[in-house]
Design a protein around this motif. Structure first.
Motif, PDB file in Angstrom:
ATOM      1  N   ASN A 123       0.826  -1.188   0.000  1.00 23.25           N
ATOM      2  CA  ASN A 123       0.000   0.000   0.000  1.00 23.25           C
ATOM      3  C   ASN A 123       0.870   1.251   0.000  1.00 23.25           C
ATOM      4  O   ASN A 123       0.664   2.170  -0.793  1.00 23.25           O
ATOM      5  CB  ASN A 123      -0.849  -0.071   1.278  1.00 23.25           C
ATOM      6  N   SER A 124       1.893   1.238   0.851  1.00 22.08           N
ATOM      7  CA  SER A 124       2.753   2.416   0.882  1.00 22.08           C
ATOM      8  C   SER A 124       3.606   2.491  -0.383  1.00 22.08           C
ATOM      9  O   SER A 124       3.920   3.575  -0.856  1.00 22.08           O
ATOM     10  CB  SER A 124       3.612   2.441   2.148  1.00 22.08           C
ATOM     11  N   PHE A 125       3.939   1.326  -0.973  1.00 17.36           N
ATOM     12  CA  PHE A 125       4.645   1.328  -2.259  1.00 17.36           C
ATOM     13  C   PHE A 125       3.820   2.074  -3.311  1.00 17.36           C
ATOM     14  O   PHE A 125       4.327   2.923  -4.036  1.00 17.36           O
ATOM     15  CB  PHE A 125       4.872  -0.103  -2.768  1.00 17.36           C
ATOM     16  N   THR A 126       2.546   1.704  -3.396  1.00 17.42           N
ATOM     17  CA  THR A 126       1.694   2.346  -4.398  1.00 17.42           C
ATOM     18  C   THR A 126       1.618   3.842  -4.148  1.00 17.42           C
ATOM     19  O   THR A 126       1.580   4.632  -5.094  1.00 17.42           O
ATOM     20  CB  THR A 126       0.287   1.729  -4.387  1.00 17.42           C
ATOM     21  N   GLY A 127       1.606   4.226  -2.861  1.00 15.36           N
ATOM     22  CA  GLY A 127       1.627   5.641  -2.536  1.00 15.36           C
ATOM     23  C   GLY A 127       2.842   6.324  -3.140  1.00 15.36           C
ATOM     24  O   GLY A 127       2.735   7.383  -3.760  1.00 15.36           O
ATOM     25  N   VAL A 128       3.998   5.682  -3.007  1.00 14.20           N
ATOM     26  CA  VAL A 128       5.230   6.251  -3.557  1.00 14.20           C
ATOM     27  C   VAL A 128       5.143   6.318  -5.087  1.00 14.20           C
ATOM     28  O   VAL A 128       5.559   7.301  -5.705  1.00 14.20           O
ATOM     29  CB  VAL A 128       6.454   5.426  -3.113  1.00 14.20           C
ATOM     30  N   ALA A 129       4.559   5.275  -5.688  1.00 12.02           N
ATOM     31  CA  ALA A 129       4.403   5.276  -7.148  1.00 12.02           C
ATOM     32  C   ALA A 129       3.534   6.446  -7.593  1.00 12.02           C
ATOM     33  O   ALA A 129       3.830   7.110  -8.589  1.00 12.02           O
ATOM     34  CB  ALA A 129       3.800   3.946  -7.619  1.00 12.02           C
ATOM     35  N   ALA A 130       2.474   6.711  -6.831  1.00 16.52           N
ATOM     36  CA  ALA A 130       1.608   7.853  -7.165  1.00 16.52           C
ATOM     37  C   ALA A 130       2.375   9.162  -7.004  1.00 16.52           C
ATOM     38  O   ALA A 130       2.229  10.082  -7.813  1.00 16.52           O
ATOM     39  CB  ALA A 130       0.374   7.854  -6.272  1.00 16.52           C
ATOM     40  N   ALA A 131       3.222   9.228  -5.974  1.00 20.40           N
ATOM     41  CA  ALA A 131       4.014  10.429  -5.749  1.00 20.40           C
ATOM     42  C   ALA A 131       4.970  10.673  -6.917  1.00 20.40           C
ATOM     43  O   ALA A 131       5.240  11.820  -7.285  1.00 20.40           O
ATOM     44  CB  ALA A 131       4.789  10.318  -4.441  1.00 20.40           C
ATOM     45  N   CYS A 132       5.482   9.584  -7.526  1.00 23.76           N
ATOM     46  CA  CYS A 132       6.353   9.735  -8.701  1.00 23.76           C
ATOM     47  C   CYS A 132       5.612  10.466  -9.811  1.00 23.76           C
ATOM     48  O   CYS A 132       6.173  11.328 -10.492  1.00 23.76           O
ATOM     49  CB  CYS A 132       6.798   8.364  -9.212  1.00 23.76           C
ATOM     50  N   GLY A 133       4.329  10.106  -9.968  1.00 19.81           N
ATOM     51  CA  GLY A 133       3.503  10.808 -10.950  1.00 19.81           C
ATOM     52  C   GLY A 133       3.413  12.292 -10.607  1.00 19.81           C
ATOM     53  O   GLY A 133       3.415  13.147 -11.494  1.00 19.81           O
ATOM     54  N   GLY A 134       3.358  12.580  -9.312  1.00 22.34           N
ATOM     55  CA  GLY A 134       3.294  13.963  -8.872  1.00 22.34           C
ATOM     56  C   GLY A 134       4.530  14.740  -9.290  1.00 22.34           C
ATOM     57  O   GLY A 134       4.442  15.878  -9.746  1.00 22.34           O
ATOM     58  N   PHE A 135       5.695  14.080  -9.184  1.00 18.30           N
ATOM     59  CA  PHE A 135       6.938  14.714  -9.630  1.00 18.30           C
ATOM     60  C   PHE A 135       6.917  14.949 -11.133  1.00 18.30           C
ATOM     61  O   PHE A 135       7.273  16.012 -11.626  1.00 18.30           O
ATOM     62  CB  PHE A 135       8.129  13.814  -9.296  1.00 18.30           C
ATOM     63  N   LEU A 136       6.485  13.940 -11.834  1.00 20.55           N
ATOM     64  CA  LEU A 136       6.494  13.975 -13.287  1.00 20.55           C
ATOM     65  C   LEU A 136       5.650  15.145 -13.810  1.00 20.55           C
ATOM     66  O   LEU A 136       6.054  15.870 -14.711  1.00 20.55           O
ATOM     67  CB  LEU A 136       5.948  12.649 -13.821  1.00 20.55           C
ATOM     68  N   TYR A 137       4.453  15.306 -13.229  1.00 17.41           N
ATOM     69  CA  TYR A 137       3.538  16.332 -13.720  1.00 17.41           C
ATOM     70  C   TYR A 137       3.579  17.595 -12.878  1.00 17.41           C
ATOM     71  O   TYR A 137       2.752  18.481 -13.066  1.00 17.41           O
ATOM     72  CB  TYR A 137       2.109  15.784 -13.740  1.00 17.41           C
ATOM     73  N   GLN A 138       4.499  17.665 -11.910  1.00 21.19           N
ATOM     74  CA  GLN A 138       4.531  18.811 -11.007  1.00 21.19           C
ATOM     75  C   GLN A 138       3.155  18.987 -10.383  1.00 21.19           C
ATOM     76  O   GLN A 138       2.677  20.110 -10.215  1.00 21.19           O
ATOM     77  CB  GLN A 138       4.892  20.089 -11.790  1.00 21.19           C
ATOM     78  N   ASN A 139       2.521  17.867 -10.088  1.00 24.10           N
ATOM     79  CA  ASN A 139       1.149  17.907  -9.611  1.00 24.10           C
ATOM     80  C   ASN A 139       1.136  17.696  -8.101  1.00 24.10           C
ATOM     81  O   ASN A 139       1.466  16.623  -7.611  1.00 24.10           O
ATOM     82  CB  ASN A 139       0.357  16.811 -10.333  1.00 24.10           C
ATOM     83  N   LYS A 140       0.750  18.740  -7.378  1.00 23.87           N
ATOM     84  CA  LYS A 140       0.922  18.688  -5.921  1.00 23.87           C
ATOM     85  C   LYS A 140      -0.069  17.756  -5.245  1.00 23.87           C
ATOM     86  O   LYS A 140       0.248  17.159  -4.218  1.00 23.87           O
ATOM     87  CB  LYS A 140       0.832  20.091  -5.334  1.00 23.87           C
ATOM     88  N   VAL A 141      -1.266  17.607  -5.794  1.00 25.04           N
ATOM     89  CA  VAL A 141      -2.226  16.737  -5.105  1.00 25.04           C
ATOM     90  C   VAL A 141      -1.782  15.277  -5.200  1.00 25.04           C
ATOM     91  O   VAL A 141      -1.864  14.517  -4.234  1.00 25.04           O
ATOM     92  CB  VAL A 141      -3.674  16.940  -5.627  1.00 25.04           C
TER      93      VAL A 141
END
Lengths: 475, 116
Positions: A232-250
């Motif tokens: 579960n926390s892994f997937t959280g980190v994976a989602a955060a990677c998307g945040g970096f990629l798109y500069q998307n804060k949410v």
């Protein structure tokens, strides 16, 4: 012009934090979940209909809406239909879906990136792969894939369709695979312009799949909730990677929040079982020893009949029920409640002793028993119930094993030594409902069963409880 | 030296993309996450895990962005993107509904007290 998109994302981010905070207290937990869901809805609307430049309906809206509608309908049906006992595997499956989503995003962005870099004029500058984009793409891909594959395996294990699978020096092989993933991903970066760069990319995916399998395979089915929490926390980190990629804060805030909260939750769960995370991951429990230390304790087991137990309980003044995984597997919570009602009608004081890790996940028993309308006040936590055993006439252990094993107190060589247990041996009589003499998930024998005060009633928990109900009625 | 230069370049790159702000955000959120979970009764661990599971469904936003960037004749991207949106939605909706069902069980507590 109002920055609606930013406002939407801000509302989303804040509601995740507030929601998670509220979920940490029993009174506000349900509202907290709704707050987080509301924030998610706002963020999705912001992504669909706004850009940083204002109102703008996203392209390909028809496909997106179709996918969202389909996902909503199917997700709701799945979540509504699942049995309470099957909750952990459902959570695992949904977690895997999040991982898959992250991995798919990375695959598309990788193709996109290659395409852009192939046309230097489109990039405006030299054909170098921007590291700032490459890292989040690959990290999202690798972590997302591991989380997806691992969650599916965990789901299968909880289903019972996948067994435990161990082979020698597994930990070393896992480490080698992990290093290989990073190595290949690095080579892929260096080779991106060459015609075979895609091959390394696919090898990375393949290795991540292998790692996901190897990571979860050796871990016992009973430890799955810990693994699910970790994935579960892994997937959280994976989602955060998307945040970096798109500069998307949410995405970033939601992902990191789950990543860190999930990691802490995993550690807390392990602590409740008095085991280290490493110990769980290596898949120690059940694998080693197999009761060689205590099986020689011998002694004979006293088997009892349902009739005797029914009489014993009916004329007792205080009965404590200790529910465990056996109760959950047999779906026996309703019969259990029926028995409790019958005994209460006879003037017997009935309580439930809830061990923090009874069942297969913390809070499992509370949820199950609450489902069958057992009064919340009757569910007593370990610290509060332990002093009461001394004044109890009959303890009914329903499919619990390790949480009542005295070896946790008396035998320093036992794998569960040091784990807090329920002191059922203080009671006048102990009745254990169990399918067989098989060991619990810690893989060790339970001396309690050989205790002179202890009687065994063999059989499926639900069938045994039903027999008891019939007998009590017939008396 | 080469590696140090690479790291410096990377940080410079991040600074250009305004990513450094995001790194501050990451660090702060790690502390928030730890703080939120540390003092929670064990009864709530499972619903919390499930609730957190739903929250990382925020990856759905990424899937939506990817779809928005895909050109209409890039079939592969469209197929993968639609699938990503679909599974992302499953994660979000399924996660929240399952969590709600779990927490519904706990809500009976005050009622039960009043009745008895």
């Amino acid at each position: 012009m109002m920055p609606y998109m930013e406002i939407g994302y801000l509302v989303g981010s804040v509601s995740f934090v507030v929601g998670l905070k509220m979920m940490g207290q029993p009174d506000s937990a349900r509202k907290g979940n709704l707050v987080a869901a509301f924030g998610m809805a706002i963020a999705v609307i912001a992504a669909l209909f706004f850009t940083s430049k204002g109102f703008h309906v996203i392209s390909n809206l028809q496909y997106i809406v179709a996918a969202i509608v389909a996902g909503t309908v199917i997700g709701t049906l799945m979540a509504k239909r699942v049995q309470m006992t099957a909750m952990p595997e459902m959570v695992s499956l949904f977690n895997g879906m999040g991982g898959l989503s992250a991995a798919l995003i990375s695959i598309i962005e990788w193709r996109h990136l290659l395409h852009t870099v192939d046309n230097p004029e489109a990039m405006g500058q030299a054909a170098a792969l921007p590291m700032g984009m490459y890292i989040p793409i690959m990290a999202g891909l690798i972590i997302g894939t591991i989380s997806f594959v691992g969650s599916i395996v965990a789901w299968g294990k909880l289903n019972g369709s996948i067994g435990d699978f161990r082979f020698p020096s597994q930990q070393i092989i896992n480490a080698v695979v992990l290093v290989a993933i990073l190595g290949v991903a690095y080579i892929n970066y260096g080779e991106f312009n060459a015609s075979h760069s895609s091959l390394y990319f696919f090898v990375t995916i393949g290795l991540a799949v292998v790692y996901g399998l190897l990571f979860v395979f050796p871990i016992g089915g009973a430890d799955m909730p810990v693994v699910i929490s970790l994935l579960n926390s892994f997937t959280g980190v994976a989602a955060a990677c998307g945040g970096f990629l798109y500069q998307n804060k949410v995405m970033l805030m939601g992902g990191v929040l789950v990543g860190s909260a999930g990691t802490i939750l995993t550690v807390v769960m392990c602590k409740a079982m008095n085991r280290s995370l490493m110990n769980v991951l290596i898949g120690m429990a059940g694998g080693n020893g197999g009761g060689s230390s205590t099986s020689a304790s011998g002694g004979s087991v006293r088997e009892v009949q349902a009739t005797d137990v029914a009489i014993m309980m009916k004329y007792a003044s205080k009965v404590i029920i200790v529910p465990g995984y056996g109760l959950a597997v047999a779906q026996a919570q309703h019969v259990c409640h029926e028995l409790e009602n019958l005994l209460e009608a006879e003037g017997v004081d009935v309580k439930y002793a809830i061990h923090p890790v009874a069942g297969r996940m913390p809070g499992h028993m509370n949820v199950l028993l609450a489902e069958s309308n057992v009064d919340y006040d009757k569910l007593i936590e370990m610290e509060h119930i332990n002093p009461e055993f001394a004044t109890t006439d009959v303890v009914l252990v329903v499919g619990a094993n390790d949480v009542v094993n005295p070896a946790a107190k008396t035998d320093p060589t036992s794998p569960i030594y040091g784990m807090p247990i329920l002191d059922v041996d203080q009671a006048k009589q102990i009745i254990v409902l169990k399918r067989s003499m098989k060991a619990g998930y810690a893989g060790i024998e339970n001396e309690l069963f050989f205790h002179p005060k202890c009687g065994m009633l063999f059989g499926d928990a639900k069938a045994s409880l039903q027999k008891l109900v019939n007998e009590v009625k017939a008396l | 030296m080469e590696y140090i230069q690479a790291i410096i370049d990377l940080i410079a790159q991040y600074e250009q993309q305004n990513t450094l702000n995001l790194i501050y955000l990451v660090i702060l959120m790690i502390f928030v996450g730890v703080e939120l979970i540390s003092h929670v009764p064990s009864v709530l661990h499972t619903p919390l895990m499930s609730g957190a599971n739903a929250i990382h469904g925020v990856v759905l936003i990424g899937a939506i962005i990817v779809m928005g960037n895909a050109s209409p004749d890039d079939t592969l991207s469209l197929v993968f993107g639609t699938l990503a949106v679909f599974v992302g939605t499953l994660n979000v909706i399924g996660g929240f509904v399952v969590t709600d069902r779990m927490l519904e069980m706990f809500k009976k507590k005050p009622k039960g007290e009043k009745e008895s």
